[in-house]
Design an enzyme around this catalytic site. Sequence first.
Site, PDB file in Angstrom:
ATOM      1  N   ASP A  89       0.785  -1.240   0.000  1.00 32.42           N
ATOM      2  CA  ASP A  89       0.000   0.000   0.000  1.00 32.42           C
ATOM      3  C   ASP A  89       0.821   1.297   0.000  1.00 32.42           C
ATOM      4  OD1 ASP A  89      -1.571  -2.114   0.834  1.00 32.42           O
ATOM      5  OD2 ASP A  89      -2.265  -1.166   2.664  1.00 32.42           O
ATOM      6  N   SER A 121      -0.313   0.136   7.467  1.00 29.67           N
ATOM      7  CA  SER A 121      -0.676   1.342   6.718  1.00 29.67           C
ATOM      8  C   SER A 121      -1.209   2.464   7.583  1.00 29.67           C
ATOM      9  CB  SER A 121      -1.710   0.992   5.652  1.00 29.67           C
ATOM     10  OG  SER A 121      -1.061   0.326   4.602  1.00 29.67           O
TER      11      SER A 121
HETATM   12  C1  FRU Z   1      -4.036  -3.541   2.710  1.00 27.48           C
HETATM   13  C2  FRU Z   1      -3.393  -4.019   4.000  1.00 27.48           C
HETATM   14  C3  FRU Z   1      -3.686  -3.044   5.123  1.00 27.48           C
HETATM   15  C4  FRU Z   1      -2.545  -3.270   6.065  1.00 27.48           C
HETATM   16  C5  FRU Z   1      -1.405  -3.537   5.114  1.00 27.48           C
HETATM   17  C6  FRU Z   1      -0.368  -4.468   5.650  1.00 27.48           C
HETATM   18  O1  FRU Z   1      -3.446  -4.008   1.552  1.00 27.48           O
HETATM   19  O2  FRU Z   1      -3.868  -5.314   4.301  1.00 27.48           O
HETATM   20  O3  FRU Z   1      -4.938  -3.226   5.714  1.00 27.48           O
HETATM   21  O4  FRU Z   1      -2.318  -2.176   6.891  1.00 27.48           O
HETATM   22  O5  FRU Z   1      -1.971  -4.059   3.933  1.00 27.48           O
HETATM   23  O6  FRU Z   1       0.774  -4.482   4.849  1.00 27.48           O
END
Ligand code: FRU
Length: 465
Positions: free
Chosen positions: A22, A82
């Site tokens: 992300d 994230s």
């Molecule tokens: C989304 C996610 C978020 C999380 C992150 C972990 O793609 O699953 O919810 O914070 O990736 O890398």
Amino acid sequence: TQTAKRWRLGYHIMAPSGWINDPNGLIQYKGNYHVFFQHYPYGVEWGPMHWGHVASHDLVHWKYYPIALVPGDTYDRDGCFSGSAVEDEGELCLIYTGHRYLDKEKSLADQVQCLAVSRDGIQFTKDSNNPVIASYPEEGSGDFRDPKVWRHNDFWYLIAGTTKNHIGKVVLYRSSDLRTWTYLGGIAQSEGNQGYMWECPDFFELKSPQGIEPEDDCYQNLHQTGYFVGHFDDECFDFSHGSFNELDKGHDFYAVQTFQDDQGRRIAFAWMDMWESLMPEQEEGWAGALTLPRELTLAADGKIRMTPVEELKKLRKNKLLSVENEYISGEKTYHELTDELLEIEVEFDTTLVEAFDFGINLRVGETEETVIRYDLKEEKLILDRTKSGTGVGGVRQTALPKSERLRLHIYLDRSSVEVFANDGETVMTSRIYPTEKNEGVRLFSNEGDVRMTRLNVWRLENIGL
Ligand code: FRU
């Protein structure tokens, strides 16, 4: 060496090596655009999440900065997940999720919200008050993550995604100092097939030119990036909204985040992959990338339009082709368009067409090609990557009502294609992995002629990430 990496992108944000997912912490700070990203520097698969960091003065040319967040404290032992960024009293503040496994096998987590600050936008210090939200609200669960923070009047607001009893939720908090947060309640939750866990929520204002008339959509990816357009009552924190719409109809678009810049634009970046995406570039020592920056606006039909930001024109090195008014009957291949980094603007007249369908094929090889096709009868735009190269496949199609012209604005990179149709009415983003000698770009029409009114093609710069 970099040149041996045939799929390494030329003008998209990627990690120097290793894994990326992300986009995080998008912000314009002291004149520079900053983009952070979920990153595992020690391998090409997802692992304990760090925050990688790039910055740019123009949204086009990016430079790497040191890794901003490293997991390992008690509250973020297994990952810095994230989150978002705000500026507070001259400091760049990152608000992120501290991830700890309770039971890794069962994917059982205890997630908390944390703060890290920086005076120079480069070196970050985790705050001594961490975690600043130490437990999830009653209507949530240990899957409680991806804080998005913004300022409204005298307060900071934060939303996070969570789930309970298989219902995806967005919950709201308020704070005056980013350190003490008051829970205000849930503002939205899933219904029907809208997902059992909502992650990476975002919440922002787009000025509406008119009333809203949302309509339904179909969801073809395992992970969805959807949005609701609605009205937020900032006195009683009530969010009333219309239906769930997909923001991008391609194969590879997820975990989108937005920020507002000093021109008042709402700009989005997404992960240009999905959890279920295959990533053949792993054999080259890297995995994943972010989309180009896109501006979001709200159109009169109550839907979001997504268009590449104006600054991307700076990528244009030289114009390779500019033609008008050609009749395409069967196929026409432009063998001069064999550059790997291209921007293509093509427009077709859809008023007097005899053809059944028509379109453009990219990265045409002996047997490979990526097909972008408009079906006139069904009024659908189709992105077909069954012959796009290693690993990938699948067709995505989306309704695109016929208007007088079909305009496609396409960004082609070594392993990606982003198609903006009719000024962002529909956008499709997919990764492709061509292996054959590139023979150019081909226009085609089936069962009749089509008039191509305009074709402009530029060779784009390799920004050297
Ligand atoms: C989304 C996610 C978020 C999380 C992150 C972990 O793609 O699953 O919810 O914070 O990736 O890398």
